[in-house]
Scaffold this motif. Structure first.
Motif, mmCIF file in Angstrom:
data_model
loop_
_atom_site.group_PDB
_atom_site.id
_atom_site.type_symbol
_atom_site.label_atom_id
_atom_site.label_comp_id
_atom_site.label_asym_id
_atom_site.label_seq_id
_atom_site.Cartn_x
_atom_site.Cartn_y
_atom_site.Cartn_z
ATOM 1 N N ASP A 1 0.808 -1.225 0.000
ATOM 2 C CA ASP A 1 0.000 0.000 0.000
ATOM 3 C C ASP A 1 0.837 1.269 0.000
ATOM 4 O O ASP A 1 0.303 2.348 0.210
ATOM 5 N N HIS A 2 2.129 1.153 -0.227
ATOM 6 C CA HIS A 2 2.963 2.335 -0.406
ATOM 7 C C HIS A 2 2.831 2.812 -1.846
ATOM 8 O O HIS A 2 2.623 2.015 -2.760
ATOM 9 N N VAL A 3 2.957 4.110 -2.029
ATOM 10 C CA VAL A 3 2.918 4.724 -3.348
ATOM 11 C C VAL A 3 4.225 5.486 -3.512
ATOM 12 O O VAL A 3 4.583 6.310 -2.664
ATOM 13 N N VAL A 4 4.947 5.197 -4.591
ATOM 14 C CA VAL A 4 6.254 5.801 -4.832
ATOM 15 C C VAL A 4 6.159 6.698 -6.059
ATOM 16 O O VAL A 4 5.667 6.273 -7.103
ATOM 17 N N LEU A 5 6.640 7.927 -5.927
ATOM 18 C CA LEU A 5 6.666 8.872 -7.036
ATOM 19 C C LEU A 5 8.061 8.873 -7.647
ATOM 20 O O LEU A 5 9.058 8.909 -6.930
ATOM 21 N N SER A 6 8.126 8.840 -8.983
ATOM 22 C CA SER A 6 9.401 8.853 -9.688
ATOM 23 C C SER A 6 9.379 9.921 -10.765
ATOM 24 O O SER A 6 8.335 10.195 -11.360
ATOM 25 N N TYR A 7 10.542 10.512 -11.033
ATOM 26 C CA TYR A 7 10.628 11.503 -12.100
ATOM 27 C C TYR A 7 10.828 10.839 -13.461
ATOM 28 O O TYR A 7 10.689 11.475 -14.496
ATOM 29 N N LEU A 8 11.123 9.543 -13.478
ATOM 30 C CA LEU A 8 11.302 8.830 -14.748
ATOM 31 C C LEU A 8 9.945 8.534 -15.374
ATOM 32 O O LEU A 8 8.956 8.348 -14.677
ATOM 33 N N GLN A 9 9.916 8.450 -16.697
ATOM 34 C CA GLN A 9 8.702 8.063 -17.409
ATOM 35 C C GLN A 9 8.322 6.633 -17.016
ATOM 36 O O GLN A 9 9.191 5.802 -16.719
ATOM 37 N N ALA A 10 7.027 6.351 -17.014
ATOM 38 C CA ALA A 10 6.549 5.002 -16.691
ATOM 39 C C ALA A 10 7.175 3.968 -17.634
ATOM 40 O O ALA A 10 7.546 2.871 -17.204
ATOM 41 N N GLU A 11 7.311 4.333 -18.905
ATOM 42 C CA GLU A 11 7.901 3.422 -19.884
ATOM 43 C C GLU A 11 9.359 3.109 -19.554
ATOM 44 O O GLU A 11 9.820 1.980 -19.749
ATOM 45 N N THR A 12 10.085 4.099 -19.058
ATOM 46 C CA THR A 12 11.494 3.904 -18.703
ATOM 47 C C THR A 12 11.624 2.928 -17.542
ATOM 48 O O THR A 12 12.461 2.026 -17.565
ATOM 49 N N VAL A 13 10.788 3.101 -16.523
ATOM 50 C CA VAL A 13 10.824 2.199 -15.370
ATOM 51 C C VAL A 13 10.460 0.781 -15.821
ATOM 52 O O VAL A 13 11.123 -0.190 -15.438
ATOM 53 N N ALA A 14 9.430 0.652 -16.652
ATOM 54 C CA ALA A 14 9.021 -0.668 -17.152
ATOM 55 C C ALA A 14 10.140 -1.300 -17.971
ATOM 56 O O ALA A 14 10.394 -2.506 -17.863
ATOM 57 N N HIS A 15 10.813 -0.499 -18.788
ATOM 58 C CA HIS A 15 11.919 -1.006 -19.600
ATOM 59 C C HIS A 15 13.050 -1.519 -18.707
ATOM 60 O O HIS A 15 13.609 -2.596 -18.954
ATOM 61 N N ARG A 16 13.381 -0.778 -17.670
ATOM 62 C CA ARG A 16 14.427 -1.211 -16.740
ATOM 63 C C ARG A 16 14.018 -2.497 -16.037
ATOM 64 O O ARG A 16 14.840 -3.395 -15.828
ATOM 65 N N LEU A 17 12.765 -2.594 -15.672
ATOM 66 C CA LEU A 17 12.257 -3.794 -15.015
ATOM 67 C C LEU A 17 12.348 -4.984 -15.958
ATOM 68 O O LEU A 17 12.822 -6.055 -15.570
ATOM 69 N N ASN A 18 11.938 -4.828 -17.204
ATOM 70 C CA ASN A 18 11.989 -5.914 -18.183
ATOM 71 C C ASN A 18 13.414 -6.299 -18.532
ATOM 72 O O ASN A 18 13.706 -7.482 -18.701
ATOM 73 N N ASN A 19 14.315 -5.331 -18.648
ATOM 74 C CA ASN A 19 15.713 -5.641 -18.949
ATOM 75 C C ASN A 19 16.344 -6.441 -17.828
ATOM 76 O O ASN A 19 17.134 -7.348 -18.074
ATOM 77 N N ASP A 20 16.020 -6.110 -16.588
ATOM 78 C CA ASP A 20 16.557 -6.860 -15.458
ATOM 79 C C ASP A 20 16.061 -8.301 -15.490
ATOM 80 O O ASP A 20 16.807 -9.224 -15.191
ATOM 81 N N GLU A 21 14.789 -8.505 -15.879
ATOM 82 C CA GLU A 21 14.249 -9.861 -15.958
ATOM 83 C C GLU A 21 14.950 -10.648 -17.059
ATOM 84 O O GLU A 21 15.272 -11.817 -16.883
ATOM 85 N N ILE A 22 15.215 -10.016 -18.191
ATOM 86 C CA ILE A 22 15.904 -10.685 -19.300
ATOM 87 C C ILE A 22 17.323 -11.057 -18.888
ATOM 88 O O ILE A 22 17.785 -12.163 -19.130
ATOM 89 N N ASP A 23 18.025 -10.118 -18.226
ATOM 90 C CA ASP A 23 19.387 -10.387 -17.761
ATOM 91 C C ASP A 23 19.410 -11.545 -16.778
ATOM 92 O O ASP A 23 20.303 -12.394 -16.809
ATOM 93 N N GLU A 24 18.415 -11.598 -15.885
ATOM 94 C CA GLU A 24 18.340 -12.645 -14.882
ATOM 95 C C GLU A 24 18.118 -14.007 -15.545
ATOM 96 O O GLU A 24 18.738 -15.007 -15.169
ATOM 97 N N GLU A 25 17.259 -14.072 -16.581
ATOM 98 C CA GLU A 25 17.003 -15.315 -17.301
ATOM 99 C C GLU A 25 18.253 -15.776 -18.032
ATOM 100 O O GLU A 25 18.549 -16.970 -18.059
ATOM 101 N N GLU A 26 19.006 -14.851 -18.613
ATOM 102 C CA GLU A 26 20.233 -15.213 -19.319
ATOM 103 C C GLU A 26 21.266 -15.794 -18.356
ATOM 104 O O GLU A 26 21.966 -16.737 -18.681
ATOM 105 N N GLU A 27 21.354 -15.226 -17.144
ATOM 106 C CA GLU A 27 22.290 -15.747 -16.156
ATOM 107 C C GLU A 27 21.907 -17.141 -15.729
ATOM 108 O O GLU A 27 22.779 -17.999 -15.504
ATOM 109 N N GLU A 28 20.614 -17.422 -15.596
ATOM 110 C CA GLU A 28 20.160 -18.757 -15.206
ATOM 111 C C GLU A 28 20.460 -19.787 -16.280
ATOM 112 O O GLU A 28 20.738 -20.940 -15.973
ATOM 113 N N ASN A 29 20.413 -19.388 -17.545
ATOM 114 C CA ASN A 29 20.645 -20.308 -18.663
ATOM 115 C C ASN A 29 22.121 -20.627 -18.863
ATOM 116 O O ASN A 29 22.453 -21.608 -19.524
ATOM 117 N N GLU A 30 22.999 -19.824 -18.346
ATOM 118 C CA GLU A 30 24.442 -20.035 -18.552
ATOM 119 C C GLU A 30 25.004 -21.101 -17.661
ATOM 120 O O GLU A 30 24.572 -21.559 -16.725
#
Length: 88
Positions: free
Chosen positions: A59-88
């Protein structure tokens, strides 16, 4: 625990993130005001304009100066990086 940078070195736990929304609509403004009144608002904008509102499962709400798309992109890139590390 995976942390995502939301600007100025501020990080959030990605597993606790429920939604990333734009701050322009009236319902989101109401959510932000309610969080401010309840003491659950976290302002990570460092005085800049709010461009994304992050709603957490605690129930916390966090305000960010970054665009929503930028935060989502960073979140998705981290997930992709994590999957690549698991596959290695």
């Amino acid at each position: 625990m995976k942390l995502v940078n939301i600007g100025f070195g501020n990080m959030i736990n990605a597993s606790k993130l429920v939604a990333i929304v734009s701050p322009d609509s009236a319902p989101v403004k109401r959510i932000v005001q309610e969080a401010k009144n309840n003491g659950t608002l976290i302002d990570a904008t460092q005085g800049r304009r709010t461009r994304a509102v992050l709603i957490m499962d605690s129930d916390h709400v966090v305000l960010s100066y970054l665009q929503a798309e930028t935060v989502a992109h960073r979140l998705n890139n981290d997930e992709i990086d994590e999957e690549e590390e698991e596959n290695e």
